[in-house]
Design a protein around this motif. Structure first.
Motif: not given
Length: 291
Positions: A177-183
């Motif tokens: 979730a955080k990975f795809f938010t930041w990317t």
């Protein structure tokens, strides 16, 4: 190179996770007989994406300069539109992606081999075509006369394949979730640069006026051929002498799009977890791509 690596990683990982969900579901339900049609559909989708990229690259070389700029500018705008739709679509539907794919697989299993091939092709093909178009426009925008931009994309795709395999085997756990938010946020920044470059192409093709109306010119402070100028161009598609239209388009796209994308969506913590079993039945925890 970093921007292109990010594109390859982000887009490739989405496709890898789709493949993981498809394969893991068939293994879990003891339908290994359906794996071959699924891999055929995936292979056809990958081949189509590669063919589309080749058509864009080699087909455009046969055009006149004005036609090349017009085509590149138009496709850049289309690519940014598709990528923007994709990152917001993922926010809305990521939590239900696994269930949707399982439902489509169940229907395809009842219909036969052809339906399985079509299901895998459609699931992966959309990601592949979007990736080919955005990669082509981004590499074109950030090209510095070297193979760096293309190498960045290929390295990102290779990393995505490895991560997808590790997720499937249950050997890697990260907060997707955080990975795809930041990317996703960084992808919006990259898309803003591609959009501005696309309008510059249209100006060079004389489709849009204002090519000589410079917003500013800091080429003396940040030379385009310096290491830091090359770095800024590679990461942000930065141009030291943009036109007024480029700066206007960049700001009008980036500010509201990034604000909307990063706005809280009210997901409760701890929700949105799925499991991806490996071939031996081990299970790896994988947060969904919800952001």
């Amino acid at each position: 190179m970093f921007a292109n690596y990010l594109i390859g990683l982000r887009e490739g990982l989405e496709a890898s996770l789709v493949v993981c969900i498809l394969i893991a579901y068939l293994v879990k339900t003891d339908r290994r007989d359906a794996l071959k049609p699924i891999w055929i559909g995936i292979g056809v989708a990958v081949g189509l994406a590669l063919a589309f990229g080749c058509v864009l690259e080699f087909g455009s070389q046969e055009l006149t300069f004005q036609a090349q700029e017009a085509l590149g500018g138009s496709l850049s705008i289309i690519a940014v539109g598709l990528v923007t739709w994709m990152v917001f679509w993922m926010r809305r539907t990521a939590r239900h992606l696994k269930a949707d794919l399982h439902g489509k697989l169940d229907a395809a299993l009842r219909m036969g081999t052809g339906a399985l091939v079509a299901t895998a092709f459609l699931a992966v093909g959309r990601e592949g075509l979007e990736t080919s178009l955005f990669v082509w426009t981004s590499v074109r925008a950030s090209s510095d006369g070297t193979e760096g931009p293309l190498a960045g994309v290929l390295l990102g795709l290779a990393t995505a394949v490895v991560l997808g395999w590790l997720f499937y085997r249950g050997a890697l756990r990260i907060n997707l979730a955080k990975f795809f938010t930041w990317t996703g946020g960084m992808l919006v920044v990259v898309a803003a640069g591609v959009l501005a470059y696309g309008f510059h192409d249209l100006q060079e093709a004389d489709f849009v006026p204002g090519l000589t109306d410079k917003a500013f010119d800091i080429s003396g402070t940040i030379p385009p051929d310096s290491w830091y100028g090359t770095l800024l161009k590679g990461v942000f598609n930065f141009q030291p002498d943009p036109t007024v239209l480029q700066v206007t388009v960049w700001g009008l796209y980036l500010i509201p799009t990034l604000a909307l994308f990063l706005a809280p969506v009210g997901f409760a913590s701890g929700k949105g977890k799925v499991k991806i079993p490996d071939e031996q039945g081990a299970r790896g925890s994988e947060p969904t791509k919800a952001s």
